[in-house]
Design a protein around this motif. Structure first.
Motif, short mmCIF file in Angstrom:
data_model
loop_
_atom_site.label_atom_id
_atom_site.label_comp_id
_atom_site.label_asym_id
_atom_site.label_seq_id
_atom_site.Cartn_x
_atom_site.Cartn_y
_atom_site.Cartn_z
N LEU A 10 0.85 -1.19 0.00
CA LEU A 10 0.00 0.00 0.00
C LEU A 10 0.89 1.24 0.00
CD1 LEU A 10 -3.07 0.63 0.10
CD2 LEU A 10 -2.80 0.98 2.56
N VAL A 11 0.80 2.01 -1.08
CA VAL A 11 1.58 3.24 -1.21
C VAL A 11 0.68 4.42 -0.84
CG1 VAL A 11 2.89 4.73 -2.75
CG2 VAL A 11 3.03 2.25 -3.00
N THR A 12 1.14 5.25 0.07
CA THR A 12 0.38 6.43 0.49
C THR A 12 0.94 7.67 -0.19
OG1 THR A 12 -0.07 5.44 2.66
CG2 THR A 12 -0.40 7.81 2.45
N PHE A 13 0.13 8.31 -1.01
CA PHE A 13 0.52 9.57 -1.64
C PHE A 13 -0.10 10.72 -0.83
CE2 PHE A 13 0.65 6.64 -5.32
CZ PHE A 13 1.95 6.88 -5.74
N LYS A 14 0.75 11.58 -0.32
CA LYS A 14 0.27 12.78 0.36
C LYS A 14 0.22 13.89 -0.68
CE LYS A 14 1.01 15.83 4.30
NZ LYS A 14 1.89 16.16 5.46
N ILE A 15 -0.96 14.41 -0.90
CA ILE A 15 -1.19 15.37 -1.98
C ILE A 15 -1.54 16.74 -1.39
CG2 ILE A 15 -2.63 15.90 -4.00
CD1 ILE A 15 -3.18 12.78 -4.03
N GLU A 16 -0.85 17.77 -1.86
CA GLU A 16 -1.15 19.15 -1.47
C GLU A 16 -1.31 19.98 -2.74
OE1 GLU A 16 0.51 22.79 1.36
OE2 GLU A 16 1.76 21.01 1.00
N ILE A 17 -2.44 20.67 -2.86
CA ILE A 17 -2.73 21.49 -4.03
C ILE A 17 -2.82 22.95 -3.58
CG2 ILE A 17 -4.23 21.80 -6.03
CD1 ILE A 17 -5.46 19.05 -5.31
N LYS A 18 -2.04 23.81 -4.23
CA LYS A 18 -2.04 25.24 -3.91
C LYS A 18 -2.59 26.01 -5.10
CE LYS A 18 1.87 24.97 -0.71
NZ LYS A 18 3.21 25.50 -0.36
N THR A 19 -3.54 26.90 -4.85
CA THR A 19 -4.16 27.70 -5.91
C THR A 19 -4.46 29.10 -5.40
OG1 THR A 19 -6.35 26.92 -5.26
CG2 THR A 19 -5.26 25.72 -7.03
N ASN A 20 -4.64 30.03 -6.36
CA ASN A 20 -5.07 31.39 -6.03
C ASN A 20 -6.58 31.52 -6.09
OD1 ASN A 20 -2.43 32.49 -5.69
ND2 ASN A 20 -2.19 32.53 -7.92
N VAL A 21 -7.22 30.57 -6.76
CA VAL A 21 -8.68 30.55 -6.86
C VAL A 21 -9.17 29.17 -6.46
CG1 VAL A 21 -8.71 32.30 -8.69
CG2 VAL A 21 -8.59 29.87 -9.30
N LYS A 22 -10.47 29.00 -6.45
CA LYS A 22 -11.04 27.71 -6.05
C LYS A 22 -10.76 26.64 -7.12
CE LYS A 22 -14.83 29.17 -3.05
NZ LYS A 22 -16.29 29.12 -2.83
N LEU A 23 -10.62 25.41 -6.64
CA LEU A 23 -10.49 24.27 -7.54
C LEU A 23 -11.86 23.83 -8.04
CD1 LEU A 23 -7.97 22.27 -5.34
CD2 LEU A 23 -7.45 23.23 -7.59
N SER A 24 -11.86 23.02 -9.10
CA SER A 24 -13.12 22.44 -9.58
C SER A 24 -13.06 20.91 -9.63
CB SER A 24 -13.49 22.99 -10.96
OG SER A 24 -12.51 22.62 -11.92
N ARG A 25 -11.91 20.33 -10.05
CA ARG A 25 -11.80 18.87 -10.13
C ARG A 25 -10.39 18.43 -9.82
NH1 ARG A 25 -13.30 16.78 -15.82
NH2 ARG A 25 -13.05 14.75 -14.83
N PHE A 26 -10.31 17.16 -9.38
CA PHE A 26 -8.99 16.54 -9.19
C PHE A 26 -9.09 15.12 -9.72
CE2 PHE A 26 -5.56 14.42 -6.82
CZ PHE A 26 -4.52 15.24 -7.20
N ILE A 27 -8.12 14.73 -10.57
CA ILE A 27 -8.18 13.44 -11.25
C ILE A 27 -6.87 12.70 -11.06
CG2 ILE A 27 -8.53 12.31 -13.49
CD1 ILE A 27 -9.82 15.07 -14.36
N ILE A 28 -6.98 11.40 -10.76
CA ILE A 28 -5.80 10.54 -10.67
C ILE A 28 -5.98 9.40 -11.67
CG2 ILE A 28 -4.35 9.07 -9.19
CD1 ILE A 28 -5.39 10.59 -6.78
N LYS A 29 -4.96 9.15 -12.49
CA LYS A 29 -5.02 8.08 -13.48
C LYS A 29 -3.80 7.18 -13.37
CE LYS A 29 -7.99 10.11 -17.04
NZ LYS A 29 -8.12 10.39 -18.49
N SER A 30 -4.00 5.92 -13.73
CA SER A 30 -2.91 4.96 -13.81
C SER A 30 -2.67 4.66 -15.29
CB SER A 30 -3.26 3.68 -13.06
OG SER A 30 -2.29 2.68 -13.31
N ASN A 31 -1.41 4.82 -15.73
CA ASN A 31 -1.05 4.59 -17.12
C ASN A 31 -0.01 3.47 -17.20
OD1 ASN A 31 -2.25 7.20 -18.60
ND2 ASN A 31 -1.42 7.82 -16.64
N PRO A 32 -0.46 2.20 -17.17
CA PRO A 32 0.49 1.08 -17.22
C PRO A 32 1.19 0.99 -18.57
CG PRO A 32 -1.69 0.39 -16.46
CD PRO A 32 -1.84 1.74 -17.05
N ASP A 33 2.34 0.35 -18.58
CA ASP A 33 3.08 0.14 -19.82
C ASP A 33 2.24 -0.65 -20.82
OD1 ASP A 33 5.23 1.38 -18.65
OD2 ASP A 33 6.20 -0.49 -18.04
N ASN A 34 2.10 -0.11 -22.01
CA ASN A 34 1.42 -0.79 -23.12
C ASN A 34 0.00 -1.22 -22.80
OD1 ASN A 34 3.81 -0.67 -24.75
ND2 ASN A 34 4.61 -2.44 -23.60
N GLN A 35 -0.66 -0.47 -21.91
CA GLN A 35 -2.06 -0.78 -21.58
C GLN A 35 -2.88 0.51 -21.60
OE1 GLN A 35 -2.80 -3.26 -18.14
NE2 GLN A 35 -0.84 -4.30 -18.33
#
Length: 280
Positions: free
Chosen positions: A50-75
């Motif tokens: 289990l890999v834990t990614f700690k994510i911090e997003i900094k913006t000057n305005v409000k966010l609307s969406r956040f997307i995480i994708k997995s891009n495996p080799d040749n898939q």
């Protein structure tokens, strides 16, 4: 007011206004900044880690969406997370379990943030999943001389394949009866039919044809069971038949191979029995 100051003052005001406009415009046009921990670009782990990614997003305005994708080799890429965020910046953890389907491969995990103005930014990490260790087939251990007697006779009329012991159907719990004779109590003829009160299933190889009992291993047994036609009842059993069953009496996956070595249908019913060998 002197003539020079008269012209200088409006220029100062104009310069300040332009700087303020440029500064404001610059702030609004800055895309989100995504900070990921662990900070190293390449991450190596084993299947089911289990890999834990700690994510911090900094913006000057409000966010609307956040997307995480997995891009495996040749898939084809897959979306792991697509969520709406309407705060000015965000901080959270995302947990990624390294999948067995990617053993021996790598995948690029991309993190994409979109703000309310449509500006986007991405960050990524490359996850390398170690290959699974090679599995050496293990030969099954055989025991012989097991006997199960006719239903409701004076002998054990059911059998616990987990403990390799005969049990009485009248008193033993159903989970202890992996196999049981199906003879009619009003008939003295041995039925040669079996059931599994423990809710196991059977694969039958009539006469032993189609399965190499002599060289049975854990992998050949599991493969044959998964590929075979399963049934909860066995009919017209004969000496030489080979049966593979997955035990319904235990929560873990346990497989047993049986070979019928003798069937005795004696006068009356108390001496009728099945004799078999067990491999597991």
């Amino acid at each position: 007011m002197t003539k020079s100051f008269k012209y200088f003052f409006p220029l100062v005001i104009l310069a300040i206004s332009v700087l303020g406009f440029v500064s404001c415009k610059k702030n609004k046009e800055e895309p989100p900044v995504i900070i990921i921990s662990p900070s190293q670009l390449h991450i190596v782990g084993n299947v089911n880690d289990l890999v834990t990614f700690k994510i911090e997003i900094k913006t000057n305005v409000k966010l609307s969406r956040f997307i995480i994708k997995s891009n495996p080799d040749n898939q084809i890429p897959t979306t792991l997370l697509d969520t709406i965020i309407n705060t000015k910046g965000a901080s959270f953890n995302y947990y990624y379990k390294l999948p067995e389907s990617l053993a021996g491969k790598s995948t690029t995990i991309t993190f994409k943030a979109v703000d309310e103005n449509g500006l986007t930014n991405e960050n990524f990490r490359v996850v390398n999943i170690n290959a699974l260790p090679a599995i050496t087939p293990k030969a099954l251990t055989e025991t012989t001389g097991h006997r199960m007697f006719r239903f409701r006779s004076t002998g054990f009329d059911a059998y616990n394949l987990e403990t390799n012991a005969g049990v009485f159907s009248l008193i033993a719990d159903s989970t202890a009866r992996d196999i049981q004779d199906l003879s009619d109590t009003t008939n003295t003829t041995l039925s040669k039919n079996w059931q599994s009160p423990a809710k196991g299933n059977f694969i039958l190889y009539t006469g032993g044809t189609g399965f190499d009992y002599a060289n049975a291993t854990d992998s050949t047994t599991i493969g044959a069971y998964n590929a075979g036609l399963k049934t909860s009842l066995l009919y017209n059993l004969q000496v030489g038949d080979v049966i593979i069953t997955k035990l319904g009496s235990v929560s873990s996956n346990k497989y047993v191979v049986l070979r019928l070595t003798n069937i005795l249908d004696d006068v009356g019913k108390n001496n009728d029995y099945y004799e078999f060998s067990i491999k597991k």
